[in-house]
Motif scaffolding. Structure first.
Motif, short mmCIF file in Angstrom:
data_model
loop_
_atom_site.label_atom_id
_atom_site.label_comp_id
_atom_site.label_asym_id
_atom_site.label_seq_id
_atom_site.Cartn_x
_atom_site.Cartn_y
_atom_site.Cartn_z
N GLU A 126 0.83 -1.21 0.00
CA GLU A 126 0.00 0.00 0.00
C GLU A 126 0.86 1.26 0.00
O GLU A 126 0.57 2.22 -0.70
CB GLU A 126 -0.92 0.02 1.23
CG GLU A 126 -1.88 -1.14 1.32
CD GLU A 126 -1.31 -2.37 2.01
OE1 GLU A 126 -2.00 -3.39 2.04
OE2 GLU A 126 -0.16 -2.30 2.52
N TRP A 127 1.93 1.23 0.76
CA TRP A 127 2.82 2.39 0.83
C TRP A 127 3.82 2.40 -0.31
O TRP A 127 4.31 3.45 -0.71
CB TRP A 127 3.54 2.43 2.17
CG TRP A 127 2.62 2.92 3.26
CD1 TRP A 127 1.90 2.16 4.13
CD2 TRP A 127 2.30 4.29 3.55
NE1 TRP A 127 1.17 2.97 4.95
CE2 TRP A 127 1.39 4.27 4.62
CE3 TRP A 127 2.69 5.50 3.01
CZ2 TRP A 127 0.88 5.45 5.16
CZ3 TRP A 127 2.18 6.65 3.57
CH2 TRP A 127 1.27 6.62 4.62
N HIS A 128 4.16 1.25 -0.85
CA HIS A 128 5.08 1.18 -1.99
C HIS A 128 4.49 1.93 -3.18
O HIS A 128 5.19 2.66 -3.89
CB HIS A 128 5.36 -0.28 -2.35
CG HIS A 128 6.33 -0.44 -3.46
ND1 HIS A 128 5.93 -0.47 -4.78
CD2 HIS A 128 7.67 -0.57 -3.47
CE1 HIS A 128 6.99 -0.61 -5.54
NE2 HIS A 128 8.06 -0.68 -4.77
N ALA A 129 3.21 1.75 -3.41
CA ALA A 129 2.53 2.44 -4.52
C ALA A 129 2.60 3.95 -4.33
O ALA A 129 2.84 4.70 -5.29
CB ALA A 129 1.08 1.98 -4.63
N TRP A 130 2.42 4.41 -3.13
CA TRP A 130 2.49 5.85 -2.87
C TRP A 130 3.91 6.38 -3.00
O TRP A 130 4.13 7.45 -3.58
CB TRP A 130 1.94 6.15 -1.47
CG TRP A 130 2.02 7.59 -1.12
CD1 TRP A 130 1.16 8.58 -1.49
CD2 TRP A 130 3.05 8.23 -0.36
NE1 TRP A 130 1.58 9.79 -1.01
CE2 TRP A 130 2.75 9.59 -0.29
CE3 TRP A 130 4.19 7.77 0.29
CZ2 TRP A 130 3.53 10.52 0.38
CZ3 TRP A 130 4.98 8.68 0.97
CH2 TRP A 130 4.65 10.04 1.01
N LEU A 131 4.90 5.65 -2.50
CA LEU A 131 6.29 6.10 -2.57
C LEU A 131 6.76 6.29 -4.01
O LEU A 131 7.55 7.19 -4.30
CB LEU A 131 7.21 5.09 -1.88
CG LEU A 131 7.37 5.19 -0.38
CD1 LEU A 131 8.19 4.03 0.13
CD2 LEU A 131 7.99 6.50 0.03
N HIS A 132 6.27 5.45 -4.91
CA HIS A 132 6.70 5.49 -6.31
C HIS A 132 5.76 6.27 -7.20
O HIS A 132 5.77 6.10 -8.42
CB HIS A 132 6.89 4.07 -6.82
CG HIS A 132 8.04 3.38 -6.15
ND1 HIS A 132 9.34 3.53 -6.55
CD2 HIS A 132 8.09 2.56 -5.08
CE1 HIS A 132 10.13 2.82 -5.77
NE2 HIS A 132 9.40 2.23 -4.86
N HIS A 133 4.92 7.13 -6.61
CA HIS A 133 4.01 8.02 -7.32
C HIS A 133 3.03 7.27 -8.22
O HIS A 133 2.61 7.78 -9.26
CB HIS A 133 4.79 9.06 -8.14
CG HIS A 133 5.60 9.98 -7.30
ND1 HIS A 133 5.09 11.11 -6.71
CD2 HIS A 133 6.91 9.93 -6.92
CE1 HIS A 133 6.02 11.73 -6.03
NE2 HIS A 133 7.15 11.03 -6.14
N ILE A 134 2.66 6.04 -7.84
CA ILE A 134 1.65 5.29 -8.59
C ILE A 134 0.27 5.78 -8.16
O ILE A 134 -0.65 5.86 -8.98
CB ILE A 134 1.82 3.78 -8.36
CG1 ILE A 134 3.18 3.36 -8.93
CG2 ILE A 134 0.70 2.99 -9.01
CD1 ILE A 134 3.58 1.94 -8.59
N THR A 135 0.10 6.08 -6.88
CA THR A 135 -1.15 6.63 -6.37
C THR A 135 -0.87 7.99 -5.75
O THR A 135 0.22 8.26 -5.26
CB THR A 135 -1.77 5.70 -5.30
OG1 THR A 135 -0.84 5.57 -4.22
CG2 THR A 135 -2.09 4.34 -5.88
#
Length: 118
Positions: free
Chosen positions: A56-65
């Motif tokens: 969940e946080w990986h997606a946010w860190l990489h600007h996916i969400t």
């Protein structure tokens, strides 16, 4: 993380949230001139191992969400996130590995070892 990174994170960024493992996530206050977006980073609770970041946080860190995904919605088929265990005593070792005894099952007889010059 180093002491300096922990110290300056409060000044240069804003705290976005914390995950269930205790990692704290930050986003820079100003946009980067090159990319036109903010910088995102994590301060890990234990050591400096990026494999402890949940999906969940990986997606946010990489600007996916744009926003972190909710961690509360868990399905029965979803497994709990595990960090990378490679190089530890808990890593996967198949039968025949030296640490498991070093013996493997015999081949079926259709195997012929290659020898140079034949």
């Amino acid at each position: 993380m180093s002491f300096l990174t922990r110290f300056t994170s409060g000044f240069t960024g804003r705290k976005v949230g914390t995950d269930r493992f205790g990692n704290v996530y930050y986003e820079s206050r100003a946009k980067q001139a090159v990319y036109g977006r903010t910088r995102r980073w994590a301060l890990f609770a234990k050591g400096n191992d990026p494999t402890v970041v949940p999906p969940e946080w990986h997606a946010w860190l990489h600007h996916i969400t744009a926003e972190p995904l909710p961690e509360t919605k868990r399905y029965a088929w979803q497994q709990e996130h595990l960090p990378n265990l490679t190089g530890t005593a808990h890593s996967y070792r198949p039968t025949g590995h030296d640490y498991v005894g070093g013996t493997r099952r015999t081949t079926t007889g259709d195997y012929e070892a290659w020898t140079p010059g034949s």
